[in-house]
Design an enzyme around this catalytic site. Structure first.
Site, mmCIF file in Angstrom:
data_model
loop_
_atom_site.group_PDB
_atom_site.id
_atom_site.type_symbol
_atom_site.label_atom_id
_atom_site.label_comp_id
_atom_site.label_asym_id
_atom_site.label_seq_id
_atom_site.Cartn_x
_atom_site.Cartn_y
_atom_site.Cartn_z
ATOM 1 N N HIS A 1 -22.284 68.877 44.761
ATOM 2 C CA HIS A 1 -21.509 69.921 45.462
ATOM 3 C C HIS A 1 -20.919 70.921 44.455
ATOM 4 O O HIS A 1 -19.702 71.030 44.301
ATOM 5 C CB HIS A 1 -20.405 69.224 46.257
ATOM 6 C CG HIS A 1 -19.857 70.035 47.395
ATOM 7 N ND1 HIS A 1 -19.165 71.207 47.213
ATOM 8 C CD2 HIS A 1 -19.875 69.842 48.734
ATOM 9 C CE1 HIS A 1 -18.796 71.689 48.398
ATOM 10 N NE2 HIS A 1 -19.217 70.901 49.322
ATOM 11 N N GLU B 1 -25.467 74.055 46.321
ATOM 12 C CA GLU B 1 -25.419 72.587 46.294
ATOM 13 C C GLU B 1 -26.819 71.990 46.459
ATOM 14 O O GLU B 1 -27.401 72.055 47.547
ATOM 15 C CB GLU B 1 -24.479 72.099 47.399
ATOM 16 C CG GLU B 1 -23.119 72.778 47.407
ATOM 17 C CD GLU B 1 -22.380 72.597 48.719
ATOM 18 O OE1 GLU B 1 -22.737 71.674 49.497
ATOM 19 O OE2 GLU B 1 -21.427 73.366 48.982
HETATM 20 O O1 TA6 Z 1 -21.021 71.742 51.492
HETATM 21 C C1 TA6 Z 1 -20.370 72.517 52.461
HETATM 22 C C2 TA6 Z 1 -19.410 71.632 53.223
HETATM 23 O O2 TA6 Z 1 -20.085 70.607 53.901
HETATM 24 C C3 TA6 Z 1 -18.595 72.510 54.151
HETATM 25 O O3 TA6 Z 1 -18.917 72.261 55.509
HETATM 26 C C4 TA6 Z 1 -17.150 72.152 53.821
HETATM 27 O O4 TA6 Z 1 -16.704 71.074 54.603
HETATM 28 C C5 TA6 Z 1 -17.298 71.775 52.344
HETATM 29 O O5 TA6 Z 1 -18.483 71.007 52.312
HETATM 30 C C6 TA6 Z 1 -16.114 71.102 51.728
HETATM 31 O O6 TA6 Z 1 -15.968 69.801 52.252
HETATM 32 P P1 TA6 Z 1 -14.690 68.925 51.735
HETATM 33 O O7 TA6 Z 1 -14.835 67.607 52.397
HETATM 34 O O8 TA6 Z 1 -14.808 68.852 50.238
HETATM 35 O O9 TA6 Z 1 -13.475 69.715 52.136
#
Ligand code: TA6
Length: 316
Positions: free
Chosen positions: A186, A292
């Site tokens: 991520h 990501e």
């Molecule tokens: O990767 C994108 C995502 O899935 C978004 O939908 C948002 O939720 C982001 O990840 C951040 O997620 P988190 O659980 O770290 O707040």
């Protein structure tokens, strides 16, 4: 000194080894940092094996980290490169992972530092370093184990070179029954101005648009970010075609993948950033874009004693 005819001559001085990468463990054994002789550096928190810093030789930070990111192990890190496993997001309809927290437990677990290896550097310009981290079912507390009772091990390798940063994940099924998982890196990339960003390498690729009813769409041309963006792409060109972040028309990041078939593009924009407690400053969405690499559209099935390996290389 007495001059003796057979006095041994001084040994030729062994040429000094060229400067080597420096690796340090700090903050009460909770962080591992590495610096190359050419000046590049990386820092990894043992909490989640989260990369929290990647700097180029001039000390320029390449990753975005929230000012409110918790670095004390009390929660997943907001920024850097958190590691998502065994589920991306939440999966209420997937029995085996439906009880897990958003993005799984790997980013919120204490990993072990397994050690480092550095390249045989002929000189300061080519030295690199690889840092290995491990997490297994044996490391998990009983509560987490009860949510996902499979026997597994993860080896996560972070490799820093003067040209790029690579992260490689190996998932091994050490148990006797198959399990399904998703995995994703991520990555929060630091940029100057989201309004000047275009992402290329996704042309003609199908994507799930999570801000428009999870509809499946096809990308036409480059991706611009003009509002909350949350898309799961399966790039048509495959993992070896770079996903390129351009700023003012100049490539600032290239991401190539190995065996990670999907790429999520995320920017929370104003309202979502305002709603995320540890996202600071609130206008920080202007200075970050998440690119990501993962396998998250569908599930990877790993049979007993099998292993899965996936990797990304980010060059700046
Ligand atoms: O990767 C994108 C995502 O899935 C978004 O939908 C948002 O939720 C982001 O990840 C951040 O997620 P988190 O659980 O770290 O707040």
């Amino acid at each position: 000194m007495v001059d003796r005819p057979n006095r041994p001559v001084a040994l030729a001085t062994t040429p000094g080894l060229p400067p080597q990468p420096q690796v340090n463990i700090s903050h009460g054994n909770s962080r591992v940092s590495a610096v190359l002789p050419s000046g590049e550096s990386v820092e990894v928190l043992l909490h989640g094996a989260t990369i929290t810093s990647w700097k180029d030789r001039f000390g320029t930070q390449k990753l975005w980290l929230s000012d409110a990111a918790k670095l004390d192990g009390t929660k997943a890190v907001r920024g850097g490169i958190p590691l998502v496993f065994p589920v991306f997001g939440t999966a209420p309809d997937h029995a085996a992972t439906s009880k897990l927290p958003q993005h799984g437990f790997a980013r919120n677990s204490r990993w072990e530092f397994l050690g480092k290896s550095s390249s045989e550097s002929a000189g300061p310009s080519d030295a690199s370093v690889k840092l290995d981290f491990g997490l297994s079912s044996a490391n998990l507390d009983d509560q987490v184990k009860s949510l996902w009772p499979y026997t597994f091990s993860l080896i996560y390798s972070v490799t820093l070179t003067p040209e790029n940063l690579s992260t490689n994940i190996v998932v091994t099924n050490d148990g006797n029954e198959p399990f399904e998982f998703q995995v994703l890196l991520h990555t929060y990339l630091r940029i100057k101005d989201i309004a000047k960003i275009q992402v290329t390498g996704l042309d003609n690729s199908e994507y799930v648009d999570k801000v428009d009813g999870a509809q499946t769409k096809t990308q036409a041309g480059a991706v611009s970010i003009t509002g909350e963006t949350d898309r799961v792409y399966t790039p048509a060109g495959g993992p070896s075609v770079p996903v390129v972040v351009e700023e003012d028309g100049e490539a600032v990041f290239r991401v190539v993948r190995d065996n990670l078939k999907d790429v999520v593009v995320w920017n929370p924009w104003t309202d979502k950033a305002a709603g995320i407690g540890d996202f600071e400053p609130k206008d920080g969405y202007k200075n970050m874009i998440c690119i990501e690499a993962g396998s998250v559209n569908g599930w990877v099935t790993l049979d007993s004693k099998d292993a899965f390996e996936g990797a990304q290389t980010i060059s700046d």
